[in-house]
Design an enzyme around this catalytic site. Structure first.
Site, PDB file in Angstrom:
ATOM      1  N   LYS A 111       0.886  -1.122  -0.068  1.00  0.00           N
ATOM      2  CA  LYS A 111      -0.123  -0.002  -0.027  1.00  0.00           C
ATOM      3  C   LYS A 111       0.864   1.241  -0.017  1.00  0.00           C
ATOM      4  O   LYS A 111       0.398   2.345  -0.536  1.00  0.00           O
ATOM      5  CB  LYS A 111      -1.189  -0.022   1.208  1.00  0.00           C
ATOM      6  CG  LYS A 111      -2.161  -0.817   0.941  1.00  0.00           C
ATOM      7  CD  LYS A 111      -3.150  -0.861   1.988  1.00  0.00           C
ATOM      8  CE  LYS A 111      -4.284  -2.011   1.698  1.00  0.00           C
ATOM      9  NZ  LYS A 111      -5.074  -2.415   2.769  1.00  0.00           N
ATOM     10  N   LYS A 194      -9.282 -15.513 -11.315  1.00  0.00           N
ATOM     11  CA  LYS A 194     -10.413 -15.350 -10.456  1.00  0.00           C
ATOM     12  C   LYS A 194     -11.415 -14.254 -10.888  1.00  0.00           C
ATOM     13  O   LYS A 194     -10.624 -13.170 -11.258  1.00  0.00           O
ATOM     14  CB  LYS A 194      -9.989 -15.298  -9.092  1.00  0.00           C
ATOM     15  CG  LYS A 194     -10.689 -16.165  -8.005  1.00  0.00           C
ATOM     16  CD  LYS A 194      -9.913 -16.077  -6.969  1.00  0.00           C
ATOM     17  CE  LYS A 194     -10.075 -14.672  -5.990  1.00  0.00           C
ATOM     18  NZ  LYS A 194      -9.920 -14.659  -4.682  1.00  0.00           N
ATOM     19  N   LYS A 197     -12.954  -7.826  -7.994  1.00  0.00           N
ATOM     20  CA  LYS A 197     -13.264  -6.362  -7.994  1.00  0.00           C
ATOM     21  C   LYS A 197     -12.538  -5.495  -8.550  1.00  0.00           C
ATOM     22  O   LYS A 197     -13.170  -4.580  -9.598  1.00  0.00           O
ATOM     23  CB  LYS A 197     -13.174  -5.842  -6.476  1.00  0.00           C
ATOM     24  CG  LYS A 197     -14.557  -5.873  -5.615  1.00  0.00           C
ATOM     25  CD  LYS A 197     -14.258  -5.222  -4.305  1.00  0.00           C
ATOM     26  CE  LYS A 197     -15.319  -5.641  -3.239  1.00  0.00           C
ATOM     27  NZ  LYS A 197     -14.887  -5.396  -1.906  1.00  0.00           N
TER      28      LYS A 197
END
Ligand code: TRP
Length: 329
Positions: A111, A194, A197
């Site tokens: 992050k 997969k 989002k």
């Protein structure tokens, strides 16, 4: 009875992967365990500080959860920020968390690389807040994806450290809840893996019929089988996986036979797939909209959830304060 706790960050809509993956298992789990489902709106603030984003996202996720079948009368369905006891436990657990171990967390390093302009302390202590979410309800099982396993390990470390340091057994060590065979991995439409989002390869529960058809028709395929019974490439295998989740078994068999005899037309397969996805999702979409527009109902669900969650949280906090000596009378 075991306690299960699952948290979701309030960014983005629920997609088919969420629905046919974890959510459908949660619906059944509600009857077998004491379940807590919550929206981690405080965690979202570490990367998404805008108030208007937060407000609307909470409403969306809550409506989507309810429409999918999470039952607020059976489970405890709540918003993280409506349980201030979590924030209090967070302060207390911060005294047991070492700067070094937090700095070594993979998600923190990732992050700060992605948000160099906003390396706030909330990012560093993200795992401590997550541990507070879990430990405040003394949860035994936490369903988590691969990316959250390290955070769960920190929750275990803090539970153990607390118990040892104060000579108590307040916290059970939370384990990853494994759906095992029951968890279907829903592939994305781009053939690479997969449904997610962020990847933009997903179908959302709130998509309308036209959008779903368009997305499915655009799904990546190959040039078709040339020899009978030839092995399937990953893109086609993914389409068949989706088909096996949403369609009747004889539909799947029908297209498999066509594939094996090289007579398959991917356009037909996709049309059928889109129609069968719609059969599942359009009724849910209608429910999401109905719930989303029913403010009094949402408010009642949130208040009821907060009250149940706070009752559970208060009991734990009482023991924690007692152990730490931050309660004199
Ligand atoms: N960090 C989790 C995620 O990004 C969300 C979350 C917050 C969570 N608190 C939690 C998940 C507690 C499980 C338990 O997906």
């Amino acid at each position: 009875m075991k306690t299960v706790l699952s948290g979701i960050r309030s960014t983005g809509h629920l997609h088919l992967g969420n629905y046919f993956g974890a959510l459908r298992n949660f619906i059944e789990l509600q009857h077998k365990a004491r379940c807590f489902f919550f929206i981690a709106d405080l965690h979202s603030l570490t990367t998404h500080p805008k108030p208007e984003d937060n407000r609307s996202n909470i409403k969306i996720i809550l409506s989507e959860y309810l429409a999918s079948g999470l039952d607020p009368d059976i489970s405890v369905l709540f918003i993280q920020s409506s349980v201030p006891e979590v924030s209090e436990l967070f302060v207390l657990l911060n005294m047991l968390a070492y700067k070094g171990e937090l700095e070594r967390t993979a998600s923190f390093k990732d992050k700060i690389r992605k948000n160099p302009g906003n390396i706030n302390a909330g990012l560093l202590t993200y795992p401590v807040l997550m541990a507070s979410d879990i430990l405040i309800h003394r949860a035994h099982w936490v369903p988590v994806g691969k990316d959250q396993e390290q955070h769960l390990e920190i929750a275990r470390v803090l539970a153990r450290r607390f118990n040892n340091m104060y000579g108590v057994s307040v916290f059970p060590e939370p384990q990853a809840y494994n759906f095992g065979e029951d968890l279907v991995k829903i592939p994305g439409l781009d053939g690479t893996g997969k449904m997610g989002k962020s990847e933009g390869n997903g179908i959302y529960l709130i998509d309308d019929e036209k959008t779903i058809r368009k997305k499915v028709m655009r799904a990546v395929t190959d040039s078709g089988p040339v020899k009978p019974n030839s092995p399937m490439g990953p893109e086609i295998a993914n389409l068949f996986t989706l088909l096996s989740v949403v369609s009747e078994p004889d539909v799947v068999t029908h297209f498999k036979e066509q594939y094996n005899s090289c007579t398959i037309r991917y356009g037909d397969l996709k049309k059928q797939l889109a129609a069968d996805i719609c059969k599942h999702t359009l009724p849910i979409k209608a429910k999401i909209e109905e719930i989303y527009n029913n403010e009094p109902y949402l408010k009642q669900v949130m208040e009821q959830g907060a009250e149940k969650a706070r009752t559970s949280a208060r009991q734990t906090l009482e023991l924690v304060r007692e152990a730490m000596g931050v309660k004199l009378f």
